[in-house]
Design a protein around this motif. Structure first.
Motif, PDB file in Angstrom:
ATOM      1  N   GLY A   1       0.820  -1.206   0.000  1.00  0.00           N
ATOM      2  CA  GLY A   1       0.000   0.000   0.000  1.00  0.00           C
ATOM      3  C   GLY A   1       0.853   1.255   0.000  1.00  0.00           C
ATOM      4  N   ASN A   2       1.897   1.238   0.794  1.00  0.00           N
ATOM      5  CA  ASN A   2       2.795   2.395   0.874  1.00  0.00           C
ATOM      6  C   ASN A   2       3.594   2.579  -0.408  1.00  0.00           C
ATOM      7  OD1 ASN A   2       4.174   4.515   2.528  1.00  0.00           O
ATOM      8  ND2 ASN A   2       5.948   3.214   2.055  1.00  0.00           N
ATOM      9  N   ASP A   3       4.144   1.484  -0.931  1.00  0.00           N
ATOM     10  CA  ASP A   3       5.055   1.592  -2.074  1.00  0.00           C
ATOM     11  C   ASP A   3       4.352   1.631  -3.425  1.00  0.00           C
ATOM     12  OD1 ASP A   3       6.990   1.488  -0.161  1.00  0.00           O
ATOM     13  OD2 ASP A   3       7.732  -0.506  -0.671  1.00  0.00           O
ATOM     14  N   LEU A   4       3.227   0.926  -3.565  1.00  0.00           N
ATOM     15  CA  LEU A   4       2.571   0.808  -4.864  1.00  0.00           C
ATOM     16  C   LEU A   4       1.188   1.446  -4.916  1.00  0.00           C
ATOM     17  CD1 LEU A   4       3.447  -2.931  -5.630  1.00  0.00           C
ATOM     18  CD2 LEU A   4       4.707  -0.870  -6.294  1.00  0.00           C
ATOM     19  N   GLY A   5       0.598   1.701  -3.758  1.00  0.00           N
ATOM     20  CA  GLY A   5      -0.767   2.211  -3.692  1.00  0.00           C
ATOM     21  C   GLY A   5      -1.702   1.113  -3.219  1.00  0.00           C
ATOM     22  N   TYR A   6      -2.694   1.505  -2.431  1.00  0.00           N
ATOM     23  CA  TYR A   6      -3.593   0.514  -1.834  1.00  0.00           C
ATOM     24  C   TYR A   6      -4.364  -0.280  -2.881  1.00  0.00           C
ATOM     25  CZ  TYR A   6      -6.637  -1.602   1.635  1.00  0.00           C
ATOM     26  OH  TYR A   6      -7.294  -2.507   2.417  1.00  0.00           O
ATOM     27  N   ASP A   7      -4.577   0.293  -4.048  1.00  0.00           N
ATOM     28  CA  ASP A   7      -5.305  -0.426  -5.089  1.00  0.00           C
ATOM     29  C   ASP A   7      -4.506  -1.610  -5.635  1.00  0.00           C
ATOM     30  OD1 ASP A   7      -3.562   1.555  -6.205  1.00  0.00           O
ATOM     31  OD2 ASP A   7      -4.565   1.317  -8.135  1.00  0.00           O
ATOM     32  N   ARG A   8      -3.226  -1.720  -5.307  1.00  0.00           N
ATOM     33  CA  ARG A   8      -2.376  -2.806  -5.827  1.00  0.00           C
ATOM     34  C   ARG A   8      -2.072  -3.895  -4.795  1.00  0.00           C
ATOM     35  NH1 ARG A   8      -1.953  -4.072 -10.575  1.00  0.00           N
ATOM     36  NH2 ARG A   8       0.054  -4.998 -10.116  1.00  0.00           N
ATOM     37  N   VAL A   9      -2.629  -3.800  -3.582  1.00  0.00           N
ATOM     38  CA  VAL A   9      -2.204  -4.719  -2.519  1.00  0.00           C
ATOM     39  C   VAL A   9      -2.536  -6.179  -2.810  1.00  0.00           C
ATOM     40  CG1 VAL A   9      -2.189  -2.957  -0.708  1.00  0.00           C
ATOM     41  CG2 VAL A   9      -4.261  -4.331  -1.058  1.00  0.00           C
ATOM     42  N   PHE A  10      -3.586  -6.456  -3.555  1.00  0.00           N
ATOM     43  CA  PHE A  10      -3.908  -7.842  -3.909  1.00  0.00           C
ATOM     44  C   PHE A  10      -3.382  -8.192  -5.295  1.00  0.00           C
ATOM     45  CE2 PHE A  10      -7.409  -6.770  -0.888  1.00  0.00           C
ATOM     46  CZ  PHE A  10      -6.905  -7.513   0.164  1.00  0.00           C
ATOM     47  N   ALA A  11      -3.480  -7.263  -6.225  1.00  0.00           N
ATOM     48  CA  ALA A  11      -3.025  -7.532  -7.587  1.00  0.00           C
ATOM     49  C   ALA A  11      -1.557  -7.931  -7.617  1.00  0.00           C
ATOM     50  CB  ALA A  11      -3.255  -6.299  -8.468  1.00  0.00           C
ATOM     51  N   ASP A  12      -0.730  -7.219  -6.865  1.00  0.00           N
ATOM     52  CA  ASP A  12       0.697  -7.515  -6.869  1.00  0.00           C
ATOM     53  C   ASP A  12       0.976  -8.910  -6.293  1.00  0.00           C
ATOM     54  OD1 ASP A  12       3.322  -6.119  -7.520  1.00  0.00           O
ATOM     55  OD2 ASP A  12       3.715  -6.892  -5.498  1.00  0.00           O
ATOM     56  N   GLN A  13       0.288  -9.245  -5.208  1.00  0.00           N
ATOM     57  CA  GLN A  13       0.487 -10.572  -4.604  1.00  0.00           C
ATOM     58  C   GLN A  13      -0.005 -11.683  -5.535  1.00  0.00           C
ATOM     59  OE1 GLN A  13      -0.048 -10.887  -0.149  1.00  0.00           O
ATOM     60  NE2 GLN A  13      -1.321  -9.079  -0.606  1.00  0.00           N
ATOM     61  N   ILE A  14      -1.127 -11.448  -6.175  1.00  0.00           N
ATOM     62  CA  ILE A  14      -1.660 -12.455  -7.103  1.00  0.00           C
ATOM     63  C   ILE A  14      -0.717 -12.622  -8.282  1.00  0.00           C
ATOM     64  CG2 ILE A  14      -3.527 -12.875  -8.762  1.00  0.00           C
ATOM     65  CD1 ILE A  14      -5.439 -11.803  -6.539  1.00  0.00           C
ATOM     66  N   GLU A  15      -0.206 -11.515  -8.809  1.00  0.00           N
ATOM     67  CA  GLU A  15       0.748 -11.618  -9.920  1.00  0.00           C
ATOM     68  C   GLU A  15       1.983 -12.413  -9.518  1.00  0.00           C
ATOM     69  OE1 GLU A  15       1.411  -7.561 -11.121  1.00  0.00           O
ATOM     70  OE2 GLU A  15      -0.659  -7.363 -11.820  1.00  0.00           O
ATOM     71  N   LEU A  16       2.427 -12.261  -8.290  1.00  0.00           N
ATOM     72  CA  LEU A  16       3.626 -12.946  -7.827  1.00  0.00           C
ATOM     73  C   LEU A  16       3.359 -14.419  -7.485  1.00  0.00           C
ATOM     74  CD1 LEU A  16       6.605 -12.730  -7.064  1.00  0.00           C
ATOM     75  CD2 LEU A  16       5.879 -12.017  -4.778  1.00  0.00           C
ATOM     76  N   HIS A  17       2.250 -14.699  -6.818  1.00  0.00           N
ATOM     77  CA  HIS A  17       2.037 -16.038  -6.263  1.00  0.00           C
ATOM     78  C   HIS A  17       1.023 -16.912  -6.994  1.00  0.00           C
ATOM     79  CE1 HIS A  17       4.492 -15.146  -2.769  1.00  0.00           C
ATOM     80  NE2 HIS A  17       3.826 -14.014  -2.608  1.00  0.00           N
ATOM     81  N   ALA A  18       0.018 -16.337  -7.596  1.00  0.00           N
ATOM     82  CA  ALA A  18      -1.039 -17.150  -8.210  1.00  0.00           C
ATOM     83  C   ALA A  18      -0.532 -17.803  -9.491  1.00  0.00           C
ATOM     84  CB  ALA A  18      -2.266 -16.295  -8.494  1.00  0.00           C
ATOM     85  N   ARG A  19      -1.063 -18.971  -9.742  1.00  0.00           N
ATOM     86  CA  ARG A  19      -0.694 -19.729 -10.935  1.00  0.00           C
ATOM     87  C   ARG A  19      -1.951 -20.119 -11.694  1.00  0.00           C
ATOM     88  NH1 ARG A  19       3.238 -17.589  -9.809  1.00  0.00           N
ATOM     89  NH2 ARG A  19       5.204 -18.429  -9.122  1.00  0.00           N
ATOM     90  N   GLU A  20      -1.772 -20.355 -12.976  1.00  0.00           N
ATOM     91  CA  GLU A  20      -2.892 -20.814 -13.796  1.00  0.00           C
ATOM     92  C   GLU A  20      -3.527 -22.042 -13.139  1.00  0.00           C
ATOM     93  OE1 GLU A  20      -3.815 -22.280 -18.360  1.00  0.00           O
ATOM     94  OE2 GLU A  20      -1.836 -21.491 -17.850  1.00  0.00           O
ATOM     95  N   GLY A  21      -4.829 -22.035 -13.054  1.00  0.00           N
ATOM     96  CA  GLY A  21      -5.546 -23.154 -12.445  1.00  0.00           C
ATOM     97  C   GLY A  21      -5.864 -22.955 -10.973  1.00  0.00           C
ATOM     98  N   ASP A  22      -5.323 -21.902 -10.350  1.00  0.00           N
ATOM     99  CA  ASP A  22      -5.704 -21.595  -8.971  1.00  0.00           C
ATOM    100  C   ASP A  22      -7.154 -21.126  -8.950  1.00  0.00           C
ATOM    101  OD1 ASP A  22      -3.164 -22.230  -8.059  1.00  0.00           O
ATOM    102  OD2 ASP A  22      -2.563 -20.155  -7.670  1.00  0.00           O
ATOM    103  N   LEU A  23      -7.758 -21.209  -7.783  1.00  0.00           N
ATOM    104  CA  LEU A  23      -9.138 -20.790  -7.577  1.00  0.00           C
ATOM    105  C   LEU A  23      -9.122 -19.590  -6.631  1.00  0.00           C
ATOM    106  CD1 LEU A  23     -12.215 -21.284  -7.850  1.00  0.00           C
ATOM    107  CD2 LEU A  23     -12.006 -22.949  -5.982  1.00  0.00           C
ATOM    108  N   VAL A  24      -9.625 -18.449  -7.068  1.00  0.00           N
ATOM    109  CA  VAL A  24      -9.577 -17.218  -6.283  1.00  0.00           C
ATOM    110  C   VAL A  24     -10.987 -16.802  -5.872  1.00  0.00           C
ATOM    111  CG1 VAL A  24      -8.939 -14.769  -6.299  1.00  0.00           C
ATOM    112  CG2 VAL A  24      -7.458 -16.452  -7.426  1.00  0.00           C
TER     113      VAL A  24
END
Length: 192
Positions: free
Chosen positions: A91-114
């Motif tokens: 939230g501090n470094d990228l903005g609060y609107d990115r707090v989930f998107a950034d983690q999903i981009e880093l950790h989520a994989r094709e076929g995961d269920l969100v």
């Protein structure tokens, strides 16, 4: 009727009238969708994939609760992306609107269920997280309420909508739906 019974009756009424739709807006039967999600969660785990929960505020508590219960009780790989250090850092470094998107981009994989949970269905960070999940090839389940035209309601392969603008009713309904899926994963009947 008044008091707690009336409150519980209203929650039951809202759950009974929950609107469930597919990604293209077609109406789905809610109980059938809950059953499909239980099987999808089992299949997701069997393929070595993860079930991810995201939410803000009360919905973050639901996300954390469900990730714990799906793992411990359902014996499926599940996690919530709401660690306070990570959220405040992003939230501090990228903005609060990115707090989930950034983690999903880093950790989520094709076929995961969100599972994306937002009472309003308008939280920019949840919407951005879902966009990242879709880009990663994840299957998305949304749970929303408040305005029937909220953007989250149209984003998932499976979308649950609770027609209320009261946080308590919407959050309890979302928690109930998530627990119903879990109970089926655990081979527990809807009534006992």
């Amino acid at each position: 009727m008044s008091g707690l019974s009336a409150y519980a009756d209203r929650v039951a009424e809202l759950l009974g009238s929950a609107e469930t739709t597919s990604g293209n807006g077609h109406c789905l039967e809610t109980t059938d969708t809950v059953r499909r999600l239980a099987q999808l969660a089992r299949d997701t785990h069997a393929r070595g994939k993860t079930i991810v929960f995201v939410g803000n505020g009360g919905s973050a508590a639901i996300a954390s609760h469900m990730a714990t219960d799906y793992s411990k009780n359902g014996h499926v790989r599940a996690r919530a992306f709401n660690d306070s250090s990570m959220i405040t850092c992003l939230g501090n470094d990228l903005g609060y609107d990115r707090v989930f998107a950034d983690q999903i981009e880093l950790h989520a994989r094709e076929g995961d269920l969100v599972f994306a949970i937002s009472s309003s269905g308008r939280s920019p960070n949840i919407v951005a997280g879902v966009q990242s999940a879709l880009a990663a090839g994840c299957t998305v389940v949304t749970l929303s309420g408040f305005d029937p035209g909220n953007p989250l309601r149209r984003m998932g392969a499976f979308n649950f909508y609770i027609a209320s603008n009261r946080y308590g009713f919407v959050e309890i309904a979302h928690l109930t739906i998530c627990h119903a899926v879990l109970d089926l994963i655990c081979d527990l009947p809807f009534s006992s």
